[in-house]
Design an enzyme around this catalytic site. Sequence first.
Site, PDB file in Angstrom:
ATOM      1  N   LYS A 279      51.789  76.663  67.300  1.00  0.00           N
ATOM      2  CA  LYS A 279      51.919  75.792  68.471  1.00  0.00           C
ATOM      3  C   LYS A 279      53.316  75.916  69.062  1.00  0.00           C
ATOM      4  O   LYS A 279      54.269  76.241  68.348  1.00  0.00           O
ATOM      5  CB  LYS A 279      51.716  74.329  68.047  1.00  0.00           C
ATOM      6  CG  LYS A 279      50.289  73.955  67.711  1.00  0.00           C
ATOM      7  CD  LYS A 279      50.206  72.492  67.291  1.00  0.00           C
ATOM      8  CE  LYS A 279      48.776  72.100  66.953  1.00  0.00           C
ATOM      9  NZ  LYS A 279      47.874  72.118  68.111  1.00  0.00           N
ATOM     10  N   ARG A 353      37.798  71.956  63.008  1.00  0.00           N
ATOM     11  CA  ARG A 353      36.369  72.256  62.907  1.00  0.00           C
ATOM     12  C   ARG A 353      36.061  73.073  61.648  1.00  0.00           C
ATOM     13  O   ARG A 353      34.979  72.996  61.098  1.00  0.00           O
ATOM     14  CB  ARG A 353      35.897  72.963  64.188  1.00  0.00           C
ATOM     15  CG  ARG A 353      36.542  74.286  64.447  1.00  0.00           C
ATOM     16  CD  ARG A 353      36.387  74.764  65.895  1.00  0.00           C
ATOM     17  NE  ARG A 353      37.291  74.064  66.802  1.00  0.00           N
ATOM     18  CZ  ARG A 353      37.333  74.274  68.119  1.00  0.00           C
ATOM     19  NH1 ARG A 353      36.522  75.151  68.688  1.00  0.00           N
ATOM     20  NH2 ARG A 353      38.171  73.608  68.875  1.00  0.00           N
TER      21      ARG A 353
HETATM   22  N1  BES Z   1      44.995  68.831  66.139  1.00  0.00           N
HETATM   23  C1  BES Z   1      44.776  69.630  67.293  1.00  0.00           C
HETATM   24  C2  BES Z   1      44.238  68.809  68.457  1.00  0.00           C
HETATM   25  C3  BES Z   1      45.251  67.965  69.185  1.00  0.00           C
HETATM   26  C4  BES Z   1      46.173  68.550  70.026  1.00  0.00           C
HETATM   27  C5  BES Z   1      45.207  66.606  69.076  1.00  0.00           C
HETATM   28  C6  BES Z   1      47.061  67.748  70.722  1.00  0.00           C
HETATM   29  C7  BES Z   1      46.087  65.808  69.783  1.00  0.00           C
HETATM   30  C8  BES Z   1      47.012  66.381  70.605  1.00  0.00           C
HETATM   31  C9  BES Z   1      43.742  70.704  66.981  1.00  0.00           C
HETATM   32  O1  BES Z   1      43.769  71.213  65.703  1.00  0.00           O
HETATM   33  C10 BES Z   1      44.016  71.827  67.909  1.00  0.00           C
HETATM   34  O2  BES Z   1      45.035  72.436  67.779  1.00  0.00           O
HETATM   35  N2  BES Z   1      43.089  72.078  68.827  1.00  0.00           N
HETATM   36  C11 BES Z   1      43.239  73.096  69.776  1.00  0.00           C
HETATM   37  C12 BES Z   1      41.949  73.846  69.846  1.00  0.00           C
HETATM   38  C13 BES Z   1      42.013  75.113  70.618  1.00  0.00           C
HETATM   39  C14 BES Z   1      42.877  76.141  69.896  1.00  0.00           C
HETATM   40  C15 BES Z   1      40.603  75.629  70.784  1.00  0.00           C
HETATM   41  C16 BES Z   1      43.552  72.451  71.121  1.00  0.00           C
HETATM   42  O3  BES Z   1      43.006  71.406  71.436  1.00  0.00           O
HETATM   43  O4  BES Z   1      44.394  73.002  71.839  1.00  0.00           O
HETATM   44 MN    MN Z   2      45.110  72.818  65.490  1.00  0.00          MN
END
Ligand code: BES
Ligand code: MN
Length: 493
Positions: A279, A353
Amino acid sequence: MQFPVKRGAPVSQKSACAILPLFDGGPLQGVTLDFDTATAGRIAQFVKSGNASGTLGRTAFIHDLNGTDADCALLVGCAERDEFGAKQLRTALGAAAVALGKTGIGNAIAYFAHERLAGVDAYYSARLSVETFSSKLYRFDELKSKPGPRPKFSRLGLSAPDSDAARKLRRGAADGAAIAAGVELARDLGNRPANICTPAHLAGVAREIANNYEDFEIEVIDELEMQKLGMGSLLSVTHGAEEPAQLIVLNYRGAPNGAQPVALCGKGITFDTGGISIKPGAKMDEMKFDMCGAASVLGTMKALGELNAPVNVIALVPACENMPGGRATRPGDIVRSMSGQTIEILNTDAEGRLILADALTYAKRFEPSHIIDIATLTGACVMALGKVYTGLFTNDEELAVRLLDAGRRSLDPAWRLPADDEYGESMKSNFADFANLGARYAGASSAAHFLSRFADRKGWAHLDIAGTAWLEGERKGATGRPVPLLVDFLLNL
Ligand code: BES
Ligand code: MN
Ligand code: ZN
């Protein structure tokens, strides 16, 4: 905090503070008028001179209430009389709690149950009062070397106009206190940083619940056993981490044997760096909250224990870190899930997931009547619903109604979004059964669809709490949502 129910004439009830509603426009009425009469017009005069108003959430103290058994009164603006409902009650009581928390006042009595509330009975008014007070006086300072002063406030009396209301208030206060305890646990766990709140820490808290309350059994599955169970999807997420993964199985049997349990699966990523698909740096600290699904499940279990609730619930918490590293899963890697389905991992940041996939498969061996997973799953859900509604995805109409109703009643609302098969089309893979990543659009729905391939039955629902589990900015911290929704759902089964 204590929440005793009080009977008798309001002006003769002994307290350090009487919390009195003040409505917009019109003369004083109800208990507020009783206090005015007993003090020879003190309250009307105070309002007339501009010291207080009915503006929702505005508060003002009146001292030296001669003629009553209250040491002072706290007037709380409640807006329009006819529109006073659950939300307004929460705002008004929340303002009262904040005002009282800044003083040295140790106890008060609230008189809202004497008002006719739009759409709220005495049971819910008590429950919301207790939840609101507990939540507004919550502090997280266990990691400060010099914690700020603790609010002195420790007892909120709830005045009942008659014995029927008193019964309902008592029930509401008891349920509210249990929900508040669950919310507090969920907030503590969410707020603890990832170097303290590890998968082992979550397992320890689950063990504590099992030891402190009746009718619980606990099992914690380690990585070796996960391997034997074929949980390749869950294990792929923890590969880059040193901290060992844990699959917590906390079983509560409060109902007579034989009743099918409800399974609650909570995403327990104690820190989400994104893995190799790392990230960006901004706000990455907030990814310590990526275990708030797990925290809400443990909070709900604690509330059930407090209440001796007559339900069977099995909590499943897959807990691990999502870290980069020499052994971390790479984009393109293909893993075999416990269900036998193979997954091409196109983005290691879509890890929630992957851990839920195997937890959902494992849940099915308990033959649950319902499977509900709770997860901080997608940024897309935050984009769609913000921090107001939790995203609800389900293939079961009756379950949708039950969960939406529970959210409405407990002021912990959810909004339904779709998860139809069409959302899975963009997750096709040339190399595995499907990928863990969908097209750019509707990311919350493709994630939900991915989960549905593992729940694979009616009676499944997914709650995406990525927006609602914590607040940002000055009020940064875990909210404890959706513990109120989940407990309300379970108590109304
Ligand atoms: N934990 C995150 C989701 C999240 C992001 C929650 C920001 C709250 C604030 C999750 O694991 C994630 O990184 N999801 C990605 C999925 C994508 C790579 C398909 C997302 O939402 O960007
Ligand atoms: Mn994630
Ligand atoms: Zn995540």
